[in-house]
Scaffold this active site. Structure first.
Site, PDB file in Angstrom:
ATOM      1  N   GLY A  20       0.819  -1.199   0.000  1.00 29.06           N
ATOM      2  CA  GLY A  20       0.000   0.000   0.000  1.00 29.06           C
ATOM      3  C   GLY A  20       0.856   1.253   0.000  1.00 29.06           C
ATOM      4  N   GLN A  34       2.871  10.054   1.323  1.00 30.16           N
ATOM      5  CA  GLN A  34       4.186   9.395   1.343  1.00 30.16           C
ATOM      6  C   GLN A  34       5.056   9.774   0.145  1.00 30.16           C
ATOM      7  OE1 GLN A  34       2.308   5.317   2.195  1.00 30.16           O
ATOM      8  NE2 GLN A  34       4.295   5.190   3.216  1.00 30.16           N
ATOM      9  N   CYS A  61       5.917  -0.086   6.971  1.00 33.68           N
ATOM     10  CA  CYS A  61       5.524   1.076   6.179  1.00 33.68           C
ATOM     11  C   CYS A  61       6.700   1.506   5.321  1.00 33.68           C
ATOM     12  CB  CYS A  61       5.123   2.198   7.131  1.00 33.68           C
ATOM     13  SG  CYS A  61       4.582   3.694   6.289  1.00 33.68           S
ATOM     14  N   LEU A  62       6.432   1.846   4.067  1.00 34.18           N
ATOM     15  CA  LEU A  62       7.521   2.262   3.180  1.00 34.18           C
ATOM     16  C   LEU A  62       8.187   3.548   3.674  1.00 34.18           C
ATOM     17  CD1 LEU A  62       5.892   1.493  -0.297  1.00 34.18           C
ATOM     18  CD2 LEU A  62       7.600   0.130   0.944  1.00 34.18           C
ATOM     19  N   HIS A  97      -4.353   1.187   7.998  1.00 38.99           N
ATOM     20  CA  HIS A  97      -2.979   1.702   7.980  1.00 38.99           C
ATOM     21  C   HIS A  97      -2.842   2.806   6.917  1.00 38.99           C
ATOM     22  CE1 HIS A  97       1.584   1.156   7.939  1.00 38.99           C
ATOM     23  NE2 HIS A  97       1.345   1.868   6.854  1.00 38.99           N
ATOM     24  N   GLU A  98      -3.334   2.526   5.707  1.00 41.75           N
ATOM     25  CA  GLU A  98      -3.196   3.509   4.618  1.00 41.75           C
ATOM     26  C   GLU A  98      -3.978   4.783   4.903  1.00 41.75           C
ATOM     27  OE1 GLU A  98      -0.852   3.269   2.588  1.00 41.75           O
ATOM     28  OE2 GLU A  98      -0.499   1.196   3.166  1.00 41.75           O
ATOM     29  N   HIS A 112      -2.603   7.398   7.160  1.00 38.86           N
ATOM     30  CA  HIS A 112      -1.664   8.331   6.518  1.00 38.86           C
ATOM     31  C   HIS A 112      -2.366   9.622   6.095  1.00 38.86           C
ATOM     32  CE1 HIS A 112       2.153   6.205   6.125  1.00 38.86           C
ATOM     33  NE2 HIS A 112       1.532   5.106   5.737  1.00 38.86           N
TER      34      HIS A 112
END
Ligand code: NI
Length: 175
Positions: free
Chosen positions: A47, A52, A101-102, A143-144, A147
């Protein structure tokens, strides 16, 4: 399409509440979405949210099939685009998944969240959808969409753990 630079925690843009998206999508926004997809598959990740890559807009993408929770790769991509998502229900029952997470490289921690959710969102044409999700998908979406409200999974951890993560990010991942 191009791979964009992923912003690393604790950059202030990751802590900013993102703006709603208006329709029809501008060329800038459709380019952003295809670049986000390119960036997520390149990373690779399950994701990615617009903040991000530095865009403060309420857009997230996922592909929980291409790489599922066990990181087994399949060849087929199942890109899903979520625009202006809103939770309309969250279960009282919770489940715990190890999240990463990226924007927080090489960091995996267990997070407890509602096990099931009901969600309303728009697609790229502006049509509204509503559906229920559970299991890994419910966790991935929460989670996404965190953000989009300036929240990261590390915000659920203890202050001590968070300080250690910030230190590690500054030492290894932030130039
Ligand atoms: Ni993330």
């Amino acid at each position: 399409m191009s791979v964009r630079h992923i912003i690393i925690y604790p950059d202030p843009i990751l802590a900013t509440v993102a703006q709603p998206v208006t329709f029809p999508l501008s060329h800038r926004v459709t380019t952003l979405i295809s670049d986000m997809a390119e960036t997520m598959y390149d990373a690779p990740g399950v994701g990615l949210a617009a903040p991000q890559v530095g865009a403060s807009l309420r857009i997230a993408i996922t592909d929980t099939i291409w790489r599922n929770e066990e990181n087994k790769k399949t060849d087929t991509r199942h890109l899903q685009v979520w625009i202006n998502p809103v939770f309309t229900w969250k279960s009282e029952q919770t489940s715990i998944y190890e999240e990463g997470c990226l924007s927080v490289p090489e960091t995996y921690e267990e997070v407890e969240r509602p096990s099931a959710i009901r969600l309303r969102w728009q697609d790229e044409q502006g049509s509204t959808h509503e559906s229920e999700f559970e299991g890994f998908m419910a966790t991935a979406l929460q989670h996404e969409f965190d953000h989009l409200d300036g929240r990261l999974f590390v915000d659920y951890l203890s202050p001590l753990k968070r300080r250690m993560i910030v230190k590690r990010m500054k030492k290894h991942f932030i130039e």
